[in-house]
Every structure is written in C-alpha cells, then in structure tokens.
Design an enzyme around this catalytic site. Sequence first.
Site, short mmCIF file in Angstrom:
data_model
loop_
_atom_site.label_atom_id
_atom_site.label_comp_id
_atom_site.label_asym_id
_atom_site.label_seq_id
_atom_site.Cartn_x
_atom_site.Cartn_y
_atom_site.Cartn_z
N SER A 1 -61.49 -23.55 65.21
CA SER A 1 -60.66 -23.72 64.02
C SER A 1 -59.17 -23.53 64.30
O SER A 1 -58.33 -24.12 63.63
CB SER A 1 -61.10 -22.74 62.92
OG SER A 1 -61.07 -21.41 63.40
N ASP B 1 -55.27 -13.47 58.47
CA ASP B 1 -56.62 -12.92 58.55
C ASP B 1 -56.85 -12.24 59.90
O ASP B 1 -57.98 -11.92 60.25
CB ASP B 1 -57.67 -14.01 58.33
CG ASP B 1 -57.58 -15.13 59.37
OD1 ASP B 1 -56.66 -15.11 60.21
OD2 ASP B 1 -58.45 -16.03 59.32
N HIS C 1 -56.40 -16.43 62.62
CA HIS C 1 -55.83 -17.78 62.59
C HIS C 1 -54.31 -17.74 62.45
O HIS C 1 -53.79 -17.10 61.52
CB HIS C 1 -56.43 -18.58 61.43
CG HIS C 1 -57.90 -18.81 61.57
ND1 HIS C 1 -58.84 -17.90 61.09
CD2 HIS C 1 -58.60 -19.81 62.15
CE1 HIS C 1 -60.05 -18.36 61.37
NE2 HIS C 1 -59.94 -19.50 62.01
#
Length: 234
Positions: free
Chosen positions: A49, A211, A214
């Site tokens: 991601s 978070d 990321h």
Amino acid sequence: MNIAPESVNTAIIPMPKLEEDCYDWWERHEQVLSEQGRINPDVVLIGDSITHFWGGEPRSAGMNGSSESWNSVFEPYRVLNLGFGWDRTQNVLWRLDHGEMGGLSPKTVVILIGTNNTSETENARANQPEEIAEGLRAICDRVSGLVPEARIIIMAVFPREQSPDHPLRQQIAEINALYAKLASERQYDFVDIGPLLLELDGTLSSETAPDFCHPTERGYRHWADALRPLLPVR
C-alpha cells in the site's frame, strides 16, 4: 484460523489476495495485465500500500493521485505502479507468476515490500526476518528473470510505530540488515530512507505517517529525493 506451521516459509509460497482492503485486488491485477503494455514503463515500482497509494498508473481506489512528490521524480518517465495494498512477499510472487511485468523492458525496478509480512491475521501468520528476506530474494529472482537488463533498487522497509522502543522497530532493523546483505551480494542498489522519516528522538511523527505506517506527502518527498539520482538520465 488457517495459518501455515512455522516449518513452512509462507513468504516464498506464491499466493493471490489474502486480505480485504479499500480496493478490489483482483480488479487491480486485471488492470495491470490490460494496461502494462500501453504504459510500456521505463520504471516499475513493486510493493504494497505504501507504493500503491503514492500515485501513477494503473489508477485504483485509495491512490493519492499525481502528488507533488510523485511528479517531482517520475514526471519525465513512463511508470508502472505495481503496489497493491496489504500485499506480502507471497502476493508479489503470485502476481509476477501470473503475468505482471510480462513482456516489459523497464530500465529500473524499485522494490519496497515486507512490512505486511510482520503482521499476523487469520489469513496468514507473521514471518521472521530471515523468512521475509527469502521472500525478497525470490522476488528478485523473478524480476531478474523477467527483465535481466533492469537496474534493481531495493528499498529498506520503512519504520513503523511511533516509539523507537516498539518491538517492531527491532524486527524491521533485522529485515533491513538482511536486505542490505542481499543487495550487496547481487550488486543491487540499497536505499534506506528510514532515518529521514524519523524525528531526532527516533519517534515517527504523525505528520510523516498519521497511522505510524503510511507516509504523508512529507514522507513521500524523502522517497522521491532518494530515487531521483538513481533513475535513468532523461
């Protein structure tokens, strides 16, 4: 719970989608297969991601669009983003075995993978650093077989969690030491921007990673700056 025993290194066994995320994993895979020839990339990014959400093509849910940091490094190039949210090394292996990068001839391949292998869910157990490094080795074998002339850049796993004392920090340090050794053995470039992402006291700021995983644009700028001198001259 269906988790392989410790005697089996799941990081090197190719697997398709394992986890749910904010996008359709299978749809993105099909997008790659249908669009990679059109993109005809100079540069390919492989990852999870962190790579997926940075930008580029093919487009899918969750991506940040054409951010300033992305454009600052990739604007002169045709780029294929093979980042898939929640992917582990075994997912990357499956994707490469099922047509991703087939028939391409990029000059540079950037690999950032492994952070999700440290997480255990009902779908997959967490891997040890040695197992994760073997997963990376298998990915590099696939990439070298597909594009033998490409320059391979191995990215160190980015720091996670706010506190420098978090156990995951030590695990990531061990993973990165093994990644650096692999890169040295094979004469790949090894790039570690971890220290640039951290504050002076070793904490990971929410301004860099809300978070604590990321990156924000602030974090991506460091990645862009590190890659820029390693890409082909245009």
